[in-house]
Design an enzyme around this catalytic site. Structure first.
Site, mmCIF file in Angstrom:
data_model
loop_
_atom_site.group_PDB
_atom_site.id
_atom_site.type_symbol
_atom_site.label_atom_id
_atom_site.label_comp_id
_atom_site.label_asym_id
_atom_site.label_seq_id
_atom_site.Cartn_x
_atom_site.Cartn_y
_atom_site.Cartn_z
ATOM 1 N N LYS A 165 27.025 -9.934 36.036
ATOM 2 C CA LYS A 165 26.651 -11.310 35.730
ATOM 3 C C LYS A 165 25.652 -11.367 34.579
ATOM 4 O O LYS A 165 24.637 -10.674 34.582
ATOM 5 C CB LYS A 165 26.054 -11.962 36.988
ATOM 6 N N CYS A 199 29.995 -17.180 38.909
ATOM 7 C CA CYS A 199 29.216 -18.389 39.154
ATOM 8 C C CYS A 199 28.661 -19.047 37.893
ATOM 9 O O CYS A 199 29.396 -19.622 37.093
ATOM 10 C CB CYS A 199 28.101 -18.068 40.150
ATOM 11 N N GLU A 240 31.093 -15.000 45.494
ATOM 12 C CA GLU A 240 29.932 -14.249 45.015
ATOM 13 C C GLU A 240 29.043 -13.843 46.201
ATOM 14 O O GLU A 240 28.828 -14.554 47.140
ATOM 15 C CB GLU A 240 29.131 -15.125 44.063
#
Length: 289
Positions: A166, A198, A76
């Site tokens: 995200k 993540c 990321e």
């Protein structure tokens, strides 16, 4: 020429490279994940910082090609081919470089970047647009655009085949969350994949795509912070997630031990970790299996 070659050899020497197991075929594919020590020296201009980090990505891609890797995942931090359409994408340094890495090394590339979309006041939001993400007028930010923490996927020809924003931000005040449905699945010649970023992995939405028929692989760029009790350690959580959800997990983390950020690996449902690293040695690592 001699200087460039010397740099490349020194950089490759810092990789911890594991190569074993069967090569790609009808029932197998070879994957690689990169855990880099990022170049973050603020005394350099931003373009130089970006170039230094992309040089690490390029060396990893070339190393992956030499080891017959089919897909590489970096950490990321519509059908478009920036490597071919150079006139259209000359201002998109990162996008163009990643596209060319995929094309020149004949592998799938999953990478994380920042995506900016201008806000356009119409009824629906088209996530596939390159420059604009339409929305209702009342939802447009004051600065006239959206900033998304984004995964992008390129195929072996350098074509952009998937993009994912995200959903669950982790102290990312300058980022926006998508308010439209996303389908991050993408098909390859060695199986079907999806991708998340993540913090998303601990929420139920991360399971939705892998519950779809024939999606048995998750590409996972992350910048994971190891600290308890709020967050589990990276590699045990990655392994547990793969085994619990019955998917292959390709996890690429950044290597910054000072903040507890490290831990990458390749995992299967039946065997758990095929290969992983959780070593705070301040060295860039490329793992492949």
């Amino acid at each position: 020429m001699e200087k460039a070659l010397c740099f490349e050899i020194q950089l490759i020497a810092t990789f911890v490279l594991f190569v074993y197991g069967s090569g790609a075929g009808d029932n197998y594919y070879r994957a690689a994940v990169l855990e880099p020590v990022q170049f973050t020296d603020v005394s350099h201009v931003p373009k130089e910082v970006i170039k230094r980090n992309l040089d690490i990505y390029e060396t990893a891609a070339k190393t992956a090609l030499a080891n017959e890797v089919d897909i590489i995942v970096y950490p990321e931090c519509g059908y478009v081919n920036p490597c071919v359409q150079k006139d259209k994408f000359h201002n998109y340094q990162i996008l163009s470089k990643l596209s060319c890495l995929a094309k020149e090394n004949k592998l799938y590339v999953v990478a994380n970047t920042l995506d900016f979309k201008k806000c356009k006041t119409i009824e629906t939001c088209d996530a596939d647009g390159i420059d604009e993400c339409p929305s209702k007028e009342s939802a447009c930010p004051e600065d006239g655009g959206y900033f998304y923490n984004t995964n992008i996927v390129f195929d072996r020809k350098g074509t952009l085949v998937s993009r994912y924003y995200k959903k669950h931000l982790f102290f990312e005040k300058n980022m926006n969350t998508p308010d439209f449905p996303q389908d991050a699945t993408f098909n390859t010649d060695f199986g079907n994949f999806t991708t998340v970023i993540c913090f998303d992995l601990i929420f139920k939405e991360s399971v939705e795509d892998v519950e779809k028929p024939a999606v048995v692989n998750l590409a996972y760029p992350t910048y994971w912070f190891d600290h308890v009790p709020y967050i589990f350690f990276a590699t045990p959580y990655q392994q547990a997630w793969a085994m619990m959800n019955n998917v292959n997990l390709l996890a690429a983390n950044v290597h910054t031990p000072g903040t507890g950020t490290l831990g990458s690996g390749i995992y299967t449902p039946s065997k758990g970790a095929l290969i992983y690293t959780h070593n705070p040695d301040f060295r860039t690592k490329l793992l492949n299996f």
